[in-house]
Write a protein that holds these residues in place. Structure first.
Motif, PDB file in Angstrom:
ATOM      1  N   THR A   2       3.938  -4.830  -9.094  1.00 28.87           N
ATOM      2  CA  THR A   2       5.381  -5.049  -9.023  1.00 28.87           C
ATOM      3  C   THR A   2       6.090  -3.871  -9.672  1.00 28.87           C
ATOM      4  O   THR A   2       5.840  -3.541 -10.837  1.00 28.87           O
ATOM      5  CB  THR A   2       5.775  -6.348  -9.751  1.00 28.87           C
ATOM      6  OG1 THR A   2       5.097  -7.450  -9.140  1.00 28.87           O
ATOM      7  CG2 THR A   2       7.278  -6.565  -9.668  1.00 28.87           C
ATOM      8  N   LYS A  26       6.130  -0.184  -1.370  1.00 33.44           N
ATOM      9  CA  LYS A  26       6.661  -0.300  -0.017  1.00 33.44           C
ATOM     10  C   LYS A  26       7.848   0.647   0.152  1.00 33.44           C
ATOM     11  O   LYS A  26       8.737   0.710  -0.696  1.00 33.44           O
ATOM     12  CB  LYS A  26       7.097  -1.733   0.278  1.00 33.44           C
ATOM     13  CG  LYS A  26       5.953  -2.741   0.313  1.00 33.44           C
ATOM     14  CD  LYS A  26       5.001  -2.445   1.454  1.00 33.44           C
ATOM     15  CE  LYS A  26       3.911  -3.492   1.560  1.00 33.44           C
ATOM     16  NZ  LYS A  26       2.917  -3.139   2.614  1.00 33.44           N
ATOM     17  N   ASP A  29      11.253  -1.096  -0.023  1.00 32.83           N
ATOM     18  CA  ASP A  29      11.711  -1.419  -1.370  1.00 32.83           C
ATOM     19  C   ASP A  29      12.238  -0.176  -2.080  1.00 32.83           C
ATOM     20  O   ASP A  29      13.280  -0.219  -2.757  1.00 32.83           O
ATOM     21  CB  ASP A  29      10.579  -2.034  -2.181  1.00 32.83           C
ATOM     22  CG  ASP A  29      10.121  -3.388  -1.641  1.00 32.83           C
ATOM     23  OD1 ASP A  29      10.922  -4.040  -0.938  1.00 32.83           O
ATOM     24  OD2 ASP A  29       8.976  -3.775  -1.926  1.00 32.83           O
ATOM     25  N   THR A  33      16.147   0.576  -3.237  1.00 27.21           N
ATOM     26  CA  THR A  33      16.476   0.867  -4.633  1.00 27.21           C
ATOM     27  C   THR A  33      17.332   2.120  -4.739  1.00 27.21           C
ATOM     28  O   THR A  33      18.331   2.156  -5.472  1.00 27.21           O
ATOM     29  CB  THR A  33      15.189   1.039  -5.461  1.00 27.21           C
ATOM     30  OG1 THR A  33      14.495  -0.209  -5.505  1.00 27.21           O
ATOM     31  CG2 THR A  33      15.493   1.480  -6.884  1.00 27.21           C
TER      32      THR A  33
END
Length: 484
Positions: A2, A26, A29, A33
């Motif tokens: 994570t 990923k 992700d 961000t």
């Protein structure tokens, strides 16, 4: 695994690629961000365009690839920003000027295409000094605005690739592309605690390292080049290898390196810049580097005979060629110039249109430039030097001039100096002679601002110069991130 937001923002380009290729991070992700970071820091004016839908769609395509295919992409899922004067298919290329606002080229510039083909994802276009004719990135165009230094938003970030540098320093992107005519990747790198590279150009023809021809809104075909920017020299080497090819960086030991210290480029420095640079020299010398003082007494004179006439004369024909080749919304330089928003750039274009240095151009190009090139080559050869080293800029970042965009600066209370001349003095010789130049972080000044060191190498020694930079940054370390 994570990934926290802070952990993602801290990734260098090489670290991000490793995580993305392996599937530990990923792309969707990571891109999400960084897009959120860009929105939160919009007051820095680092970007002129943010491609939310396109970047997320590209990230989804990377994540959907089989693991073996993703692992083969050198830049699998790496988000980058691209300076707004570099052609990007599907995204505006305005060069930060009103006459080109909203113009979308038909194709990517070759350097952009090579990065995209290797798996890079373009987050958006980076703000810049209007038409790349300046070193502050204080842009008066309504769609751009002044770019602000993340270490102190009241200060310039340097230019003309200021938006790319700020996006990287502020952790909006781990890497990107700028352009460099007189110092435009290296100056903003120095002022924002990042790394910037100007590859070999030679005489501006087939011997140049990057081949982007009519795919960049130009100043000078003899001097212009695209250049990678990032938070480490290792990241620059990664991007350079994708754009230009070539072998991995050569193995290199600091012990035995001979690095020249050109006297004219160490003279007249701001005290806090010299203090940081001297400490860096001590660290490198303790690590085994041999420093060789070199007089280079003719450098300032020779360089002064070359730079201005070439840039001012070539701009008129080169800009016209770009406008025509790309079917831009204006088709003459006069029409482009009529809508320039920044006072300092408008004054330069008055000179361009009048061709005020045209009579000096043939001699500058055919006599003085070859003489400068021979002088630089002899300096490396006669003293058996691997590179030259000096502070990238004479001073740290200065306040944004909201009235003129470019004025004068004073170094430690001395007489006023033209801002552009002050910041260009140390970066310009590499540009005018066509050799590679690299700026890397040296440390932080007493006032908490980044200071950069520049390495210049012989023509064609780009990968070795980058290898020296990687070795140097391992000794000098990375600057602290700006507090935002």
């Amino acid at each position: 695994m994570t990934w926290t937001v802070d952990a993602q923002l801290a990734l260098t380009a090489t670290q991000a690629v490793d995580a993305l290729q392996s599937g530990r991070l990923k792309a969707v992700d990571y891109v999400a961000t960084l897009l959120a970071r860009a929105a939160a820091l919009s007051h820095l004016n680092a970007l002129t365009t943010l491609d939310l839908d396109g970047a997320l769609a590209a990230a989804q395509r990377i994540d959907a690839l089989p693991a073996t295919a993703r692992a083969r992409l050198p830049l699998a899922g790496l988000p980058i920003v691209v300076k707004d004067n570099i052609n990007t298919a599907g995204l505006p290329t305005s060069a930060g000027t009103p006459a080109l606002e909203g113009f979308v080229p038909a194709m990517n510039a070759p350097s952009v295409q090579r990065l995209v083909d290797a798996g890079a994802i373009v987050l958006g276009k980076a703000n810049m000094h209007e038409l790349a004719f300046g070193i502050t990135s204080t842009n008066f165009a309504a769609h751009a605005g002044p770019v602000r230094n993340p270490y102190d938003p009241s200060l310039i970030p340097g230019g003309s690739s200021g938006g790319t540098a700020v996006a990287i320093a502020a952790r909006i992107a781990p890497a990107g592309l700028g352009t460099d005519t007189g110092g435009s990747t290296r100056i903003p790198a120095a002022l924002t605690g990042t790394a910037g590279f100007r590859p070999s150009v030679g005489n501006g023809g087939a011997e140049r390292r990057y081949h982007d021809s009519d795919a960049v809104v130009p100043i000078s075909h003899t001097r212009d080049t695209v250049g990678p920017m990032a938070r480490s020299v290792a990241d620059l080497a990664l991007l350079d290898g994708v754009i230009a090819g070539g072998a991995a960086l050569p193995a290199l030991a600091l012990e035995g390196l001979r690095i020249g210290l050109p006297a004219p480029l160490w003279d007249g420095l701001e005290r806090q810049v010299e203090d940081v640079a001297r400490v860096a020299l001590q660290k490198l010398e303790a690590a085994g580097v041999t420093f060789v003082p070199v007089a280079m007494s003719e450098l300032d004179y020779l360089n002064g005979m070359v730079g201005g006439p070439i840039a001012i004369h070539e701009a008129r024909d080169d800009v016209l060629a770009w406008l025509v080749a790309n079917r831009a919304p204006v088709q003459t330089v006069a029409a482009l110039a009529a809508r320039i928003a920044s006072p300092d750039v408008r004054a330069i274009y008055d000179e361009v249109l009048a061709d005020v240095l045209g009579t000096h151009y043939p001699t500058a190009l055919n006599y003085w430039r070859p003489r400068l090139q021979r002088y630089m080559a002899a300096t490396f050869a006669d003293a058996n030097l691997d590179a030259l080293l000096f502070p990238t800029t004479r001073l740290t970042a200065v306040p944004i001039d909201d009235l003129k965009g470019s004025s004068t600066v004073s170094i430690d209370g001395g007489p006023p100096i033209d801002t552009m001349e002050a910041f260009l003095r140390n970066t310009d010789p590499a540009s005018t002679s066509g050799i590679p130049g690299l700026s890397l972080p040296a440390g932080m000044s007493a006032s908490g601002l980044p200071v950069g060191l520049e390495l210049d190498g012989p023509h064609g020694a780009d990968r070795r110069l980058l290898a020296i930079g990687v070795a140097f940054e391992q000794v000098l370390g990375a600057p602290p991130a700006p507090v935002l």
